[in-house]
Design a protein around this motif. Structure first.
Motif, mmCIF file in Angstrom:
data_model
loop_
_atom_site.group_PDB
_atom_site.id
_atom_site.type_symbol
_atom_site.label_atom_id
_atom_site.label_comp_id
_atom_site.label_asym_id
_atom_site.label_seq_id
_atom_site.Cartn_x
_atom_site.Cartn_y
_atom_site.Cartn_z
ATOM 1 N N VAL A 50 0.848 -1.192 0.000
ATOM 2 C CA VAL A 50 0.000 0.000 0.000
ATOM 3 C C VAL A 50 0.883 1.242 0.000
ATOM 4 N N VAL A 52 0.670 5.550 -0.026
ATOM 5 C CA VAL A 52 -0.230 6.667 0.278
ATOM 6 C C VAL A 52 0.465 7.975 -0.073
ATOM 7 N N THR A 69 -6.501 12.325 -0.820
ATOM 8 C CA THR A 69 -5.713 11.181 -0.373
ATOM 9 C C THR A 69 -5.615 10.226 -1.552
ATOM 10 N N PHE A 71 -4.377 6.557 -2.750
ATOM 11 C CA PHE A 71 -3.989 5.223 -2.308
ATOM 12 C C PHE A 71 -3.734 4.342 -3.518
ATOM 13 N N VAL A 73 -3.041 0.363 -4.005
ATOM 14 C CA VAL A 73 -3.016 -0.934 -3.341
ATOM 15 C C VAL A 73 -2.705 -1.983 -4.396
ATOM 16 N N LEU A 139 -7.707 -1.965 5.135
ATOM 17 C CA LEU A 139 -6.462 -1.206 5.298
ATOM 18 C C LEU A 139 -6.152 -0.978 6.771
ATOM 19 N N VAL A 142 -3.472 4.477 9.038
ATOM 20 C CA VAL A 142 -2.340 5.211 8.488
ATOM 21 C C VAL A 142 -1.913 6.262 9.506
#
Length: 166
Positions: A50, A52, A69, A71, A73, A139, A142
């Motif tokens: 992952v 970010v 944001t 992401f 994955v 997830l 974070v």
């Protein structure tokens, strides 16, 4: 004797921070089920990676900011390193923020705002991976403070590397 800044009178004089989420939305999303396209060879042991990234910008309306944001994955087979799926999600929030000192605005936008958006991102990632034929990906939380510090350190190192030496 009490410090002036901690007295109730001093606290009442300081303006309260106001933050309101005006909207949130998926800006961009892509899900590629590579396993279904190419088929599995042998035993499948998924491994997740992952990434970010964060972005924030001021909007034309006073006290409004857009925070995104991002992401990425990726899942690959642990035994063969063949990709299983790839999910890329840009999730944005529009925030109305008042009474934050200018020096604290940048970290507020890149720590507190993503923290508010994260539960929605987690649900979307879980739903998309489940609907894509995989076990739902839940997830891990974070640490946006750590992420912010890493980005500051990366920028500082890049600026020092780009600076001309005498």
């Amino acid at each position: 004797m009490a410090d002036e800044a901690t007295t109730p009178e001093a606290a009442a004089e300081q303006p309260q921070v106001k933050m309101q989420v005006l909207g949130q939305f998926i800006r961009d999303m892509s899900f590629e089920n590579i396993l279904a396209q190419k088929g599995a060879k042998g035993e499948v042991k998924p491994e997740l990676k992952v990434e970010v990234a964060l972005d924030a910008k001021k909007r034309s309306t006073e006290n409004q900011y857009e925070v995104v944001t991002k992401f990425k994955v990726q899942s690959q087979n642990a035994g063969t390193a063949e990709p299983l799926f790839l999910l890329e999600l840009d999730y944005a929030g529009i925030f109305h923020i008042e009474n934050i000192p200018e020096a604290q605005l940048h970290p507020f936008l890149l720590i507190e705002c993503p923290r508010m958006l994260f539960p929605f991102v987690r649900r979307i990632v879980s739903d998309v991976t489940r609907d894509g034929g995989f076990p739902p990906v839940n997830l891990d939380s974070v640490d946006f403070v750590s992420l912010y510090r890493q980005e500051l350190a990366r920028r500082t190192a890049a600026e020092q590397a780009a600076a001309p030496t005498n």
